[in-house]
Design a protein around this motif. Structure first.
Motif, short mmCIF file in Angstrom:
data_model
loop_
_atom_site.label_atom_id
_atom_site.label_comp_id
_atom_site.label_asym_id
_atom_site.label_seq_id
_atom_site.Cartn_x
_atom_site.Cartn_y
_atom_site.Cartn_z
N GLY A 111 0.83 -1.21 0.00
CA GLY A 111 0.00 0.00 0.00
C GLY A 111 0.85 1.24 0.00
O GLY A 111 1.73 1.42 -0.85
N ALA A 112 0.62 2.13 0.96
CA ALA A 112 1.38 3.37 1.07
C ALA A 112 2.64 3.22 1.92
O ALA A 112 3.30 4.21 2.24
CB ALA A 112 0.50 4.47 1.65
N SER A 113 2.98 1.98 2.29
CA SER A 113 4.14 1.73 3.13
C SER A 113 5.27 1.07 2.34
O SER A 113 5.04 0.38 1.36
CB SER A 113 3.76 0.83 4.31
N ARG A 114 6.49 1.33 2.80
CA ARG A 114 7.67 0.72 2.20
C ARG A 114 8.61 0.26 3.30
O ARG A 114 8.80 0.95 4.30
CB ARG A 114 8.40 1.73 1.30
N PHE A 115 9.21 -0.92 3.10
CA PHE A 115 10.21 -1.46 4.02
C PHE A 115 11.46 -1.77 3.21
O PHE A 115 11.39 -2.47 2.19
CB PHE A 115 9.68 -2.72 4.71
N GLY A 116 12.60 -1.23 3.63
CA GLY A 116 13.81 -1.37 2.84
C GLY A 116 15.01 -1.83 3.64
O GLY A 116 15.14 -1.55 4.83
N LEU A 117 15.89 -2.58 2.97
CA LEU A 117 17.17 -3.01 3.52
C LEU A 117 18.25 -2.74 2.48
O LEU A 117 18.05 -2.98 1.29
CB LEU A 117 17.16 -4.51 3.85
N SER A 118 19.40 -2.24 2.93
CA SER A 118 20.50 -2.02 2.00
C SER A 118 21.83 -2.34 2.68
O SER A 118 21.98 -2.18 3.90
CB SER A 118 20.51 -0.57 1.49
N LEU A 119 22.79 -2.77 1.88
CA LEU A 119 24.15 -3.05 2.33
C LEU A 119 25.08 -2.38 1.34
O LEU A 119 25.11 -2.73 0.16
CB LEU A 119 24.42 -4.55 2.38
N LEU A 120 25.84 -1.40 1.83
CA LEU A 120 26.73 -0.63 0.98
C LEU A 120 28.16 -0.71 1.51
O LEU A 120 28.39 -0.76 2.71
CB LEU A 120 26.30 0.84 0.93
N THR A 121 29.12 -0.68 0.59
CA THR A 121 30.53 -0.70 0.96
C THR A 121 31.27 0.39 0.21
O THR A 121 30.82 0.85 -0.86
CB THR A 121 31.15 -2.08 0.66
N ASP A 122 32.39 0.82 0.73
CA ASP A 122 33.18 1.89 0.12
C ASP A 122 33.79 1.39 -1.18
O ASP A 122 34.63 0.49 -1.18
CB ASP A 122 34.26 2.33 1.11
N LEU A 123 33.40 2.00 -2.31
CA LEU A 123 33.92 1.61 -3.62
C LEU A 123 35.19 2.37 -3.99
O LEU A 123 35.88 1.99 -4.94
CB LEU A 123 32.87 1.87 -4.70
N THR A 124 35.49 3.43 -3.26
CA THR A 124 36.59 4.32 -3.63
C THR A 124 37.87 4.08 -2.84
O THR A 124 38.88 4.72 -3.10
CB THR A 124 36.15 5.78 -3.45
#
Length: 241
Positions: A111-124
């Motif tokens: 509906g109008a809700s969102r659930f998110g997960l992310s995994l980020l690492t330093d690319l530089t």
């Protein structure tokens, strides 16, 4: 593009918030590739109720260390001297580079809700750290405008926090006791509010608020003088094209 007034909070000792008067906004959505302001993404898989993306974005903590003419002098007046180790002039000379983070993000929609997960690492290769993020958001729509409420958690690795939230060798131009160098991994909860009220087809009133609690392990250090980061902006947004 939005014009108005606001600030980007700065938790570093003897530092002042960065004023905000203009907020550029760039959005492009292709079949799979997209740009959403600072986020650049590519949809690996997409269904009506979920999406898996590759994503990249810059880390913004380097903004804390931008030159601020006169900030050291004013900070000494308002905050006094940090005991034993730091002075306003010493902090003013500390520099940190921008890093670019990349990884995967998963979003689930209901509906109008969102659930998110992310995994980020330093690319530089700037700090070789990681950021894990979990958030939940809900959009409230009414004749008085749209309000989106987002609650999230940022888990920052030790390499990440040591670079942006801790002292490093050479920062002060004199030897630093080892106990004051670096920082531990941290868990920072945050809350974000985004308000949008349309005035015309390409014109709207907007307001944004963001508060992030800094993990006690970081705010007890010598470099970080605040337990929270507070960003806000209010103004008028218009579409150029």
């Amino acid at each position: 593009m939005s014009s108005g007034i606001g600030q980007f909070g700065n938790p570093v000792a003897f530092s002042e918030p960065l004023p905000l008067y203009l907020l550029p906004s760039v959005r492009y959505y292709g079949e799979r590739f997209y740009i959403d302001n600072l986020d650049v993404g590519y949809a690996l898989a997409e269904r009506p109720d979920w999406q898996l993306d590759l994503i990249a974005r810059p880390s913004l903590e380097a903004l804390y260390y931008l030159d601020q003419d006169g900030a050291a002098f004013l900070a000494n007046i308002f905050y006094g001297l940090r005991p034993n180790l730091l002075s306003a002039k010493a902090v003013e000379d500390i520099e940190r580079d921008f890093s670019y983070l990349g990884g995967v993000r998963y979003d689930y929609y209901q509906g109008a809700s969102r659930f998110g997960l992310s995994l980020l690492t330093d690319l530089t290769g700037v700090h070789h750290g990681q950021e894990w993020r979990a958030e939940a958001s809900h959009r409230f729509s009414a004749t008085s405008g749209d309000l989106q409420l987002t609650f999230g958690l940022r888990l920052l690795s030790e390499n990440y926090t040591a670079y942006y939230y801790g002292l490093r060798k050479g920062d002060l131009g004199s030897p630093i006791p080892p106990v004051y160098i670096g920082a531990d991994a941290a868990l920072n909860p945050y809350l974000r509010l985004d308000y949008h009220y349309p005035l015309r087809a390409n014109l709207a009133l907007v307001a944004h608020g963001y508060i992030e609690h800094i993990d006690d392990e970081l705010s007890r250090g010598h470099l970080i003088a605040s337990s929270a980061i507070i960003n806000w902006f209010a103004g008028i947004s218009w579409r150029v094209f």
